[in-house]
Write a protein that holds these residues in place. Structure first.
Motif, short mmCIF file in Angstrom:
data_model
loop_
_atom_site.label_atom_id
_atom_site.label_comp_id
_atom_site.label_asym_id
_atom_site.label_seq_id
_atom_site.Cartn_x
_atom_site.Cartn_y
_atom_site.Cartn_z
N LEU A 57 0.83 -1.20 0.00
CA LEU A 57 0.00 0.00 0.00
C LEU A 57 0.86 1.25 0.00
O LEU A 57 1.92 1.32 0.63
N PHE A 58 0.39 2.25 -0.72
CA PHE A 58 1.12 3.48 -0.96
C PHE A 58 0.97 4.40 0.25
O PHE A 58 0.06 5.21 0.32
N ASP A 59 1.89 4.26 1.19
CA ASP A 59 1.91 5.10 2.39
C ASP A 59 3.23 5.86 2.40
O ASP A 59 4.27 5.32 2.79
N ILE A 60 3.19 7.12 1.95
CA ILE A 60 4.44 7.88 1.86
C ILE A 60 4.26 9.28 2.41
O ILE A 60 3.14 9.77 2.55
N ASP A 61 5.39 9.91 2.73
CA ASP A 61 5.39 11.29 3.20
C ASP A 61 6.69 11.94 2.74
O ASP A 61 7.71 11.87 3.42
N VAL A 62 6.66 12.52 1.54
CA VAL A 62 7.82 13.22 1.02
C VAL A 62 7.71 14.67 1.47
O VAL A 62 6.81 15.40 1.04
N THR A 101 5.78 14.07 -8.16
CA THR A 101 7.03 14.06 -7.39
C THR A 101 7.82 12.79 -7.66
O THR A 101 8.99 12.83 -8.05
N THR A 102 7.17 11.64 -7.50
CA THR A 102 7.88 10.36 -7.67
C THR A 102 8.01 9.95 -9.13
O THR A 102 8.94 9.24 -9.50
N HIS A 109 -2.35 14.38 -8.83
CA HIS A 109 -1.87 14.61 -10.19
C HIS A 109 -1.02 13.43 -10.66
O HIS A 109 0.12 13.25 -10.22
N SER A 110 -1.58 12.63 -11.56
CA SER A 110 -0.87 11.48 -12.12
C SER A 110 0.22 11.95 -13.08
O SER A 110 0.02 12.88 -13.87
N TYR A 111 1.35 11.28 -13.05
CA TYR A 111 2.48 11.60 -13.92
C TYR A 111 2.24 11.16 -15.36
O TYR A 111 2.85 11.66 -16.29
N GLY A 112 1.33 10.20 -15.56
CA GLY A 112 1.13 9.66 -16.91
C GLY A 112 2.31 8.82 -17.33
O GLY A 112 2.79 7.97 -16.59
#
Length: 274
Positions: free
Chosen positions: A115-120, A182-183, A217-220
């Motif tokens: 699961l996508f749990d991040i904090d940049v 970002t990623t 916002h998806s990077y595509g």
């Protein structure tokens, strides 16, 4: 059959399920004219947002979304990997991908394992685990082309999963995903090239188009990478269909030239499927 014509449908996902499914239908019908295997993005029927996962979720049995994709696979005589949808089972929600064969039958499903749990710091914070439950099954499916493996987005960051799918015979690794602004620029292409090169397989990632009106916002940049680690096709950020023909015989050639899998020191280390 060693050659496969892929179509990557980079859909602009909005906050309207019916509109998203109609857009998917139009893109699938167009893509089917030049492809055998169509891939949709992660959360293709739903904005990428925890509150929308709850609002848009569907149970597998009688799913409005899955019934439509099943019919489209049958009508167009194509395989469709239905990116992912928020799937409800009892009181749990999962981020789940479904693979349909040419008859419109579900032949595999994958629940996102990581699961996508991040904090940049100062850039992006997201915690899927606030509403989603992680899956616990490796997903390798048999198709007329051979075996394929399925992960979802953040799953690609874990090389152990890709190696297990490869060890179980997968020749193509599919990761519907939705990296962010970002990623994405930092890691998206690098990860797909790396997983393909590490395992000498094809890797395919399909993302939603960038929707600046959305909260996420998806990077595509939907992408296909080769067993040699090359980028064979890559989209931009806008809605589009990317076509790419791949040749599975290339896998054997690359593995003979650079026998990475044979040269593993399994007397010292081994990835074990539990």
């Amino acid at each position: 059959m060693t050659k496969i014509k892929l179509a990557l449908c980079q859909i602009n996902v909005i906050d309207d399920k019916d509109a998203n499914l109609e857009n998917a239908r139009l893109m699938i019908n167009k893509a089917s004219q030049k492809s055998d295997f169509i891939v949709l993005p992660e959360m293709f029927n739903c904005p990428y947002s925890n509150d929308k996962f709850i609002e848009y979720c569907e149970e597998e049995k009688g799913s409005y979304t899955l019934d439509k994709i099943s019919s489209l696979a049958f009508e167009n005589n194509v395989y469709i990997l239905a990116g992912s949808i928020p799937e409800k089972e009892d009181d749990k929600l999962f981020n789940t991908s479904y693979l349909f064969d040419r008859q419109g039958k579900i032949i595999a499903k994958h629940r996102k394992m990581h699961l996508f749990d991040i904090d940049v710091k100062d850039k992006i914070t997201f915690k899927e685990s606030d509403v989603l439950t992680a899956g616990n099954e490796f997903t390798i499916a048999d198709t007329e082309f051979g075996k394929v493996g399925i992960g979802i987005c953040y799953d690609i960051r874990f090389p152990e999963l890709a190696r297990i799918m490869t060890e179980n015979g997968a020749l193509i690794l599919f990761y519907p995903g939705a990296f962010n602004m970002t990623t994405g620029p930092a890691h998206w292409q690098l990860l797909f090239r790396s997983r393909a090169l590490d395992n000498q397989v094809y890797c395919v990632g399909v993302a939603p188009a960038l929707n600046k009106d959305a909260s996420y916002h998806s990077y595509g940049h939907s992408i296909v990478t080769s067993p040699w680690g090359e980028v064979l096709a890559e989209a931009g950020q806008k809605e589009e269909i990317i076509f790419c023909e791949i040749d599975l015989s290339e896998i054997k050639k690359v593995r003979e030239e650079l026998p990475l899998l044979k040269n593993k020191r399994e007397d010292l280390y081994k990835v074990i499927e539990k």
